[in-house]
Design a protein around this motif. Sequence first.
Motif, mmCIF file in Angstrom:
data_model
loop_
_atom_site.group_PDB
_atom_site.id
_atom_site.type_symbol
_atom_site.label_atom_id
_atom_site.label_comp_id
_atom_site.label_asym_id
_atom_site.label_seq_id
_atom_site.Cartn_x
_atom_site.Cartn_y
_atom_site.Cartn_z
ATOM 1 N N LEU A 145 0.826 -1.207 0.000
ATOM 2 C CA LEU A 145 0.000 0.000 0.000
ATOM 3 C C LEU A 145 0.863 1.261 0.000
ATOM 4 O O LEU A 145 0.470 2.293 -0.531
ATOM 5 C CB LEU A 145 -0.924 -0.007 1.220
ATOM 6 N N ASN A 146 2.044 1.168 0.586
ATOM 7 C CA ASN A 146 2.913 2.338 0.656
ATOM 8 C C ASN A 146 3.457 2.779 -0.688
ATOM 9 O O ASN A 146 3.840 3.928 -0.863
ATOM 10 C CB ASN A 146 4.085 2.061 1.602
ATOM 11 N N VAL A 147 3.579 1.856 -1.639
ATOM 12 C CA VAL A 147 4.184 2.209 -2.928
ATOM 13 C C VAL A 147 3.130 2.421 -4.008
ATOM 14 O O VAL A 147 3.452 2.559 -5.177
ATOM 15 C CB VAL A 147 5.192 1.137 -3.385
ATOM 16 N N MET A 148 1.872 2.441 -3.615
ATOM 17 C CA MET A 148 0.807 2.717 -4.576
ATOM 18 C C MET A 148 0.594 4.225 -4.712
ATOM 19 O O MET A 148 0.520 4.931 -3.713
ATOM 20 C CB MET A 148 -0.528 2.117 -4.098
ATOM 21 N N PRO A 149 0.472 4.729 -5.940
ATOM 22 C CA PRO A 149 0.055 6.126 -6.100
ATOM 23 C C PRO A 149 -1.381 6.269 -5.596
ATOM 24 O O PRO A 149 -2.272 5.565 -6.049
ATOM 25 C CB PRO A 149 0.131 6.352 -7.613
ATOM 26 N N MET A 150 -1.596 7.135 -4.634
ATOM 27 C CA MET A 150 -2.913 7.295 -4.035
ATOM 28 C C MET A 150 -3.534 8.610 -4.484
ATOM 29 O O MET A 150 -2.844 9.489 -4.997
ATOM 30 C CB MET A 150 -2.788 7.280 -2.503
ATOM 31 N N PRO A 151 -4.842 8.763 -4.310
ATOM 32 C CA PRO A 151 -5.464 10.041 -4.660
ATOM 33 C C PRO A 151 -4.896 11.155 -3.791
ATOM 34 O O PRO A 151 -4.389 10.901 -2.696
ATOM 35 C CB PRO A 151 -6.949 9.810 -4.363
ATOM 36 N N LYS A 152 -4.960 12.381 -4.286
ATOM 37 C CA LYS A 152 -4.410 13.512 -3.535
ATOM 38 C C LYS A 152 -5.386 13.871 -2.418
ATOM 39 O O LYS A 152 -6.357 14.588 -2.628
ATOM 40 C CB LYS A 152 -4.175 14.695 -4.460
ATOM 41 N N LEU A 153 -5.124 13.343 -1.237
ATOM 42 C CA LEU A 153 -5.981 13.575 -0.088
ATOM 43 C C LEU A 153 -5.400 14.676 0.785
ATOM 44 O O LEU A 153 -4.188 14.755 0.968
ATOM 45 C CB LEU A 153 -6.117 12.294 0.745
ATOM 46 N N TYR A 154 -6.286 15.509 1.333
ATOM 47 C CA TYR A 154 -5.854 16.486 2.306
ATOM 48 C C TYR A 154 -5.575 15.773 3.631
ATOM 49 O O TYR A 154 -5.968 14.620 3.832
ATOM 50 C CB TYR A 154 -6.911 17.574 2.494
ATOM 51 N N ALA A 155 -4.910 16.462 4.552
ATOM 52 C CA ALA A 155 -4.513 15.836 5.811
ATOM 53 C C ALA A 155 -5.711 15.229 6.544
ATOM 54 O O ALA A 155 -5.654 14.107 7.046
ATOM 55 C CB ALA A 155 -3.804 16.857 6.705
ATOM 56 N N LYS A 156 -6.833 15.963 6.598
ATOM 57 C CA LYS A 156 -8.016 15.458 7.301
ATOM 58 C C LYS A 156 -8.581 14.216 6.621
ATOM 59 O O LYS A 156 -9.017 13.270 7.281
ATOM 60 C CB LYS A 156 -9.087 16.553 7.344
ATOM 61 N N GLU A 157 -8.548 14.193 5.289
ATOM 62 C CA GLU A 157 -9.047 13.039 4.539
ATOM 63 C C GLU A 157 -8.150 11.821 4.757
ATOM 64 O O GLU A 157 -8.630 10.687 4.791
ATOM 65 C CB GLU A 157 -9.139 13.392 3.060
ATOM 66 N N MET A 158 -6.848 12.044 4.937
ATOM 67 C CA MET A 158 -5.936 10.943 5.247
ATOM 68 C C MET A 158 -6.274 10.323 6.600
ATOM 69 O O MET A 158 -6.225 9.100 6.764
ATOM 70 C CB MET A 158 -4.486 11.430 5.259
ATOM 71 N N ALA A 186 -4.530 -3.027 -11.451
ATOM 72 C CA ALA A 186 -5.318 -1.802 -11.597
ATOM 73 C C ALA A 186 -6.679 -2.042 -10.955
ATOM 74 O O ALA A 186 -7.393 -2.972 -11.342
ATOM 75 C CB ALA A 186 -5.476 -1.427 -13.065
ATOM 76 N N PHE A 187 -7.031 -1.247 -9.940
ATOM 77 C CA PHE A 187 -8.310 -1.419 -9.270
ATOM 78 C C PHE A 187 -8.624 -0.193 -8.422
ATOM 79 O O PHE A 187 -7.758 0.642 -8.158
ATOM 80 C CB PHE A 187 -8.325 -2.667 -8.383
ATOM 81 N N GLU A 221 -3.097 1.941 -9.818
ATOM 82 C CA GLU A 221 -2.326 1.111 -10.739
ATOM 83 C C GLU A 221 -0.913 0.970 -10.190
ATOM 84 O O GLU A 221 -0.298 1.957 -9.799
ATOM 85 C CB GLU A 221 -2.275 1.749 -12.133
ATOM 86 N N TYR A 222 -0.427 -0.262 -10.132
ATOM 87 C CA TYR A 222 0.946 -0.470 -9.689
ATOM 88 C C TYR A 222 1.478 -1.801 -10.210
ATOM 89 O O TYR A 222 0.721 -2.699 -10.591
ATOM 90 C CB TYR A 222 1.050 -0.421 -8.161
ATOM 91 N N TYR A 223 2.804 -1.895 -10.230
ATOM 92 C CA TYR A 223 3.486 -3.104 -10.706
ATOM 93 C C TYR A 223 4.160 -3.776 -9.527
ATOM 94 O O TYR A 223 4.909 -3.147 -8.775
ATOM 95 C CB TYR A 223 4.525 -2.737 -11.767
ATOM 96 N N ASP A 224 3.870 -5.070 -9.335
ATOM 97 C CA ASP A 224 4.473 -5.836 -8.259
ATOM 98 C C ASP A 224 5.647 -6.624 -8.830
ATOM 99 O O ASP A 224 5.464 -7.632 -9.519
ATOM 100 C CB ASP A 224 3.431 -6.783 -7.645
ATOM 101 N N GLU A 225 6.858 -6.145 -8.558
ATOM 102 C CA GLU A 225 8.054 -6.736 -9.164
ATOM 103 C C GLU A 225 8.278 -8.193 -8.779
ATOM 104 O O GLU A 225 8.610 -9.021 -9.644
ATOM 105 C CB GLU A 225 9.286 -5.896 -8.789
#
Length: 316
Positions: free
Chosen positions: A10-23, A94-95, A83-87
Amino acid sequence: MEIVKYGNVLNVMPMPKLYAKEMDIFMQVISKMQFTDKQELVFDGFEFFKELKKLPQNKEQSYEYLFEAFSEFAGKILGFKIEYYDEPTDTQYAFVCFDSLKFDYSTSKVHIHAQKDFYNIIKNYKLGFTSFELLEFADLSSTYTKILYRLLKQFRTTGVFVISIEKFRELMQIPESYGMNDIDARVLNQAIKELSAERTLLNQQRIPFKDLKCEKIKGEGRGRGGVVKGLKFTFKKETMINLLNKAHIGSILKSDKQGLLKITSISGYEPNIVVKFTMLDDNRQPKYNSNNELATTEQKFSSIEKLENIIKCYKF
């Protein structure tokens, strides 16, 4: 104190741009989802917002403000595709995180259905897990600081995190217009200062990352010392026993033979991990023996994995 756990991927996934409160809301949802065995999470909406309001920085916020933040979060997370690639497995994914999110005004119930792959990431600790106190995460002020916090927590037992500058920009969601001087001034300096500062939470003094430093990895190129190719973060590492104590002290297990047991300490090393318990009655009050001494017991485990599985299966 709540602990948030999820697969390190989960740490290496590009996530939506969330504000601090949304995080904060996102992590609150994950903290609840880790304790369910179903992809659908159902909880009382008012109780959820009461929990959010208990966080120090939310005490002065109205419920209307928190509800609006939740609505903004829902709109972003439902419409965002990861979307991410698991090496290691040579697999492209993609989901979306959640298939659906519903607030039933007649019952105040919130229904959140996690997409299968995302749910597996939260539940699959074999990928390695990231854990941290939700209160500590929520107490951080900026979006950049929160993202770096969870990235560093993945390497809490090694104390070293190395990343290319391109990947750092992507995961931290840094604008393309920012040069290295901007990243220093607007991202790194503030985040490192906050993450290495002592703070008081629940009357306890703590530092998220002791001795946190950032070293620039440079390659050949113009400019003084070359072009920055990557970053190396170093900090004082944590032991697994220390992490287990943070996560599980105070947890109550239900034993078929001994009844309710409250974890009071975890010590030792594999293959000799010792867990000490206080014995409780049916009302969760401490038991005492014939000498009016606190009734205690202990159990040994050969591995952290076995201990985690026992806690997961018997937590009351």
